[in-house]
Design a protein around this motif. Structure first.
Motif, short mmCIF file in Angstrom:
data_model
loop_
_atom_site.label_atom_id
_atom_site.label_comp_id
_atom_site.label_asym_id
_atom_site.label_seq_id
_atom_site.Cartn_x
_atom_site.Cartn_y
_atom_site.Cartn_z
N ASP A 24 0.97 -1.15 -0.06
CA ASP A 24 0.00 0.04 0.14
C ASP A 24 0.94 1.18 0.14
N GLY A 25 0.30 2.09 -0.60
CA GLY A 25 1.28 3.44 -0.38
C GLY A 25 2.08 3.76 -1.73
N ALA A 26 1.89 3.21 -2.58
CA ALA A 26 2.84 3.45 -3.74
C ALA A 26 3.21 4.77 -4.42
N ILE A 27 1.54 5.36 -4.37
CA ILE A 27 1.47 6.63 -4.94
C ILE A 27 2.17 7.64 -3.85
N ASP A 28 2.43 7.40 -2.74
CA ASP A 28 2.89 8.37 -2.10
C ASP A 28 4.60 8.04 -1.79
N GLY A 29 5.07 7.41 -2.89
CA GLY A 29 6.55 7.42 -2.63
C GLY A 29 6.96 5.99 -2.44
N GLY A 30 6.06 4.77 -2.42
CA GLY A 30 6.48 3.62 -1.81
C GLY A 30 6.54 3.47 -0.81
N ILE A 31 5.50 4.10 0.18
CA ILE A 31 5.63 3.76 1.75
C ILE A 31 5.54 2.60 2.12
N GLY A 32 4.49 1.66 1.54
CA GLY A 32 4.40 0.50 1.98
C GLY A 32 5.65 -0.48 1.73
N ALA A 33 6.48 -0.54 0.44
CA ALA A 33 7.51 -1.26 0.37
C ALA A 33 8.66 -0.81 1.32
N ALA A 34 8.86 0.62 1.49
CA ALA A 34 9.89 1.04 2.35
C ALA A 34 9.77 0.60 3.79
N TRP A 35 8.10 0.59 4.36
CA TRP A 35 7.96 0.14 5.57
C TRP A 35 8.50 -1.48 5.71
N PHE A 36 8.13 -2.32 4.61
CA PHE A 36 8.38 -3.78 4.73
C PHE A 36 9.99 -3.84 4.67
N ALA A 37 10.68 -3.08 3.87
CA ALA A 37 12.11 -3.33 3.90
C ALA A 37 12.86 -2.83 5.12
N GLU A 45 9.18 0.87 -6.49
CA GLU A 45 8.90 0.34 -4.90
C GLU A 45 10.30 -0.56 -4.96
N GLN A 46 11.08 -0.80 -5.88
CA GLN A 46 12.27 -1.64 -5.79
C GLN A 46 13.32 -0.64 -5.07
N ALA A 47 13.22 0.69 -4.96
CA ALA A 47 14.20 1.53 -4.55
C ALA A 47 14.67 1.29 -2.85
N PRO A 48 13.75 1.12 -1.98
CA PRO A 48 13.98 0.77 -0.45
C PRO A 48 14.74 -0.39 -0.36
N ALA A 66 16.64 -5.97 -5.88
CA ALA A 66 15.04 -5.68 -6.32
C ALA A 66 15.33 -5.26 -7.69
N VAL A 67 14.16 -5.64 -8.59
CA VAL A 67 13.79 -4.99 -9.74
C VAL A 67 12.52 -4.79 -10.09
N THR A 68 11.94 -3.69 -10.66
CA THR A 68 10.69 -3.59 -11.05
C THR A 68 10.50 -3.83 -12.30
N ILE A 69 9.55 -4.35 -12.71
CA ILE A 69 9.21 -4.70 -14.17
C ILE A 69 7.81 -4.05 -14.47
N THR A 70 8.04 -3.21 -15.49
CA THR A 70 6.71 -2.36 -15.89
C THR A 70 6.77 -1.97 -17.42
N THR A 71 5.49 -1.35 -17.72
CA THR A 71 5.45 -1.01 -19.22
C THR A 71 5.31 0.58 -18.94
N ALA A 72 5.40 1.13 -17.76
CA ALA A 72 5.19 2.77 -17.64
C ALA A 72 6.52 3.37 -17.83
N PRO A 73 6.47 4.68 -18.05
CA PRO A 73 7.69 5.46 -18.18
C PRO A 73 8.24 5.62 -16.76
N ASP A 74 9.42 6.65 -16.62
CA ASP A 74 9.96 6.70 -15.19
C ASP A 74 9.00 7.54 -14.34
#
Length: 626
Positions: free
Chosen positions: A189-202, A278-281, A289-297
């Motif tokens: 949760d919280g990817a739109i706010d800078g990946g808060i959920g992924a950062a909390w998990f990490a 969300e790979q960043a944290p 960690a690697v993100t796979i996407t079809t979206a731009p930066d």
């Protein structure tokens, strides 16, 4: 008949004179030393090995995944964290796992979000145990911005996560291969706010201790080609073996190389680490960690992101490639460690330490010429101390501005929150706070400028000393950058090598000196251009970068170094514009300090205005009473 004497021959100024103080031969000769780091860089190029998957047919069902993404987007189109829609999406996600025999668990936490205050977030986790406690994490976020249904971003990633879980489900005979490592499926949760959920998990999840790799699926059913995101919150990169394994599987499924950031953009990301994915944290904490996407930066804002635009072919390609990557890592072969940072060229990498060596080597010509200039000033008995004191006053002004910025941050003048990248969709300049900052900065300049204004003609020797002091300050700034993040030299080197020649142009027209001065700003302009164009911020880019420092996402040490650079640039600008003066000697300074002298002048000016007003009123009175 008178003989007209020939015009005197105009000779080029002698090397080492006041007109040509920079040793050009030394500068050019030192560049030869950079050839050695370049040779090392060429030999540092390597091809990382890729893990090979077992020869198993893929079981990923793109039709089922597309139906799941459409169902989520239709039932819960707005999934903004902390809202009823986010709660409904969480329940929907858990209900989809019922037939598979997974036991879900929630990780609930709160965080401050700029502009929204304290928000509640929920990560949902479920696992398939393997022979080892070491864990592979497959991850996708559920939330969206609430602008559109979020079918692709990130209904598609959530649906792919569920479809991959079915292949390894405890119930229904879904075990594809013998699991050497456990698999943890995480819906953040919280990817739109800078990946808060992924950062909390990490940072806080108990499961993070055993994670050996993270595969993040984000907007995997868009019209664009498959891309991989590697950057972190610090100048680090994921293990090259994981990146090469993902690249090879994507290339095999799609028939072409996956997209990636260009070499220049990767260098910019290493110099100023920033990522919306969300790979960043995880990368920051040394977890591959690697993100796979079809979206731009910059991910799309969600407008028009409805189920009819989902691309089943992209779901199929990325879903099957991800499944092959998981199976390849399940062969019990640990990922080989690699360099902590590198530039990825597609199947090849250039090691980060080699790039750092080249960047540090590029400092040598500037440092050699600057030290030589300082030595020449010493031989000519040109005093540098007054020029250094002048730089000290300018540095004090910029540190004053930085201190005000910090105080305003603590006072809440800027939108505050957790140290994560804020949303790019609602960036506003805080006018009131910036006006207050400008007023206090102007007061600080009024105080500091008292001893920086020229009150007599400045001798050429004093101007040369001013240049030498500024260049010495830039040399110290360069060494500080090297000690903190050598990749950030990419933003500093243009100003060093361009501004070095300003002492040589003291007799040139003002416009020529101004062009050279502006040319030295190419490095910072590159960073601002990256945020303005790459992330679509436009004119909001300068404030957004400053906001990252205010939130604590960008390191405060970097801001202090920038202020030291700005002070040196200010002194060179004063020299270019003819407004430079060396710091006055003790006998030439007034008995009062700059602060007391400024207050005295303000009081005297106010008294004069009162006296003039009193005289205007006294005149009519005398005329009336005769």
């Amino acid at each position: 008949m008178a003989v007209v004497p020939p015009a005197p021959e105009r000779r080029r100024p002698r090397r080492g004179s006041l007109e040509r103080p920079i040793n050009g031969r030394l500068y050019r000769g030192t560049w030869l030393l950079v050839g050695l780091p370049l040779l090392v860089l060429a030999f540092s190029v390597a091809r990382p090995p890729a893990l090979q998957p077992p020869n198993l047919p893929p079981s990923f069902d793109e039709a089922a995944a597309k139906a799941l993404a459409a169902d989520l987007a239709t039932r819960w189109p707005s999934r903004v964290p902390g809202t009823a829609g986010a709660t409904g999406a969480t329940r929907w996600f858990e209900s989809q796992l019922g037939p598979y025999g997974f036991k879900t668990r929630r990780q609930t936490f709160t965080a401050d979000v700029p502009g929204r205050g304290r928000v509640r977030f929920v990560n949902v986790l479920f696992a398939k145990a393997g022979l080892s406690a070491k864990t592979i994490v497959v991850m996708a976020h559920r939330d969206d911005g609430g602008v559109g249904p979020g079918a692709n971003d990130n209904g598609s990633g959530t649906a792919a996560l569920l479809e991959l879980a079915r292949a390894y489900a405890p119930a229904g005979g879904g075990s594809r291969v013998r699991l050497s490592y456990s698999i943890e499926f995480v819906s953040t949760d919280g990817a739109i706010d800078g990946g808060i959920g992924a950062a909390w998990f990490a940072a806080h999840a108990p499961e993070r201790q055993n994670v050996i790799a993270v595969l993040n699926l984000d907007a995997v059913a868009g019209p664009g080609p498959a891309r991989i995101q590697l950057d972190g919150d610090t100048p680090r990169a994921p293990t090259p073996g994981l990146v090469e394994t993902i690249r090879a599987r994507l290339a095999a499924e799609t028939g072409r190389e996956p997209g990636r950031a260009s070499t220049l953009r990767q260098l910019v990301d290493l110099g100023f680490p920033y990522s919306r994915y969300e790979q960043a944290p995880f990368v920051t904490r040394g977890i591959p960690a690697v993100t796979i996407t079809t979206a731009p930066d910059r991910p799309a804002n969600g407008l028009g992101d409805d189920p009819t635009r989902l691309q089943a072919i992209r779901l199929k390609e990325i879903g099957r490639a991800t499944q092959h990557v998981i199976d390849a890592m399940q062969q019990g072969v640990a990922l080989a460690p690699g360099p902590s940072s590198y530039v990825y060229l597609g199947s090849r990498i250039v090691r980060g330490w080699a790039i750092e060596l080249v960047l540090v080597g590029a400092l040598l010509p500037f440092l050699a010429a600057t030290v030589d200039l300082f030595a020449r000033c010493r031989r000519r008995r040109i005093r540098i101390a007054p020029a250094l004191r002048s730089y000290r006053s300018r540095l004090g002004f910029w540190l004053w501005c930085g201190a005000i910025f910090g105080v305003f941050t603590l006072a809440g003048a800027w939108p505050g929150g957790v140290a994560r990248p804020p949303s790019l969709d609602d960036v506003h300049w805080p006018s009131a706070g910036l006006i207050g900052l400008a007023i206090l900065a102007a007061l600080g300049w009024i105080v500091s400028r008292d001893r920086l204004l020229p009150r007599r003609p400045v001798r050429p020797e004093e101007e040369l000393a001013g240049h030498a002091a500024a260049l010495l300050a830039l040399a110290v700034v360069a060494l500080l950058v090297t000690a903190t993040n050598p990749f950030a030299l990419i933003f500093l080197l243009p100003s060093l090598h361009v501004w070095l020649w300003l002492p040589q142009l003291r007799e040139s027209p003002v416009w020529a000196r101004a062009v050279v001065l502006v040319g030295g700003l190419a490095g910072p302009a590159l960073l601002v251009w990256s945020f303005a164009g790459r992330y679509g911020l436009g004119w909001d880019a300068p404030w957004y970068i400053a906001w990252l420092y205010a939130l604590g996402y960008a390191p405060p040490a970097g801001l202090a170094i920038v202020l030291g650079w700005a002070a040196a640039g200010g002194q060179l600008a004063a020299l270019t514009g003819g407004r430079y003066a060396p710091y006055p000697a003790a006998a030439d300074r007034p008995p009062r300090g700059p602060l007391r002298e400024t207050v005295r002048r303000l009081v005297l000016a106010r008294r004069r205005r009162r006296g003039e007003r009193g005289g205007e009123r006294e005149g009519p009175r005398r005329a009336l009473h005769g």
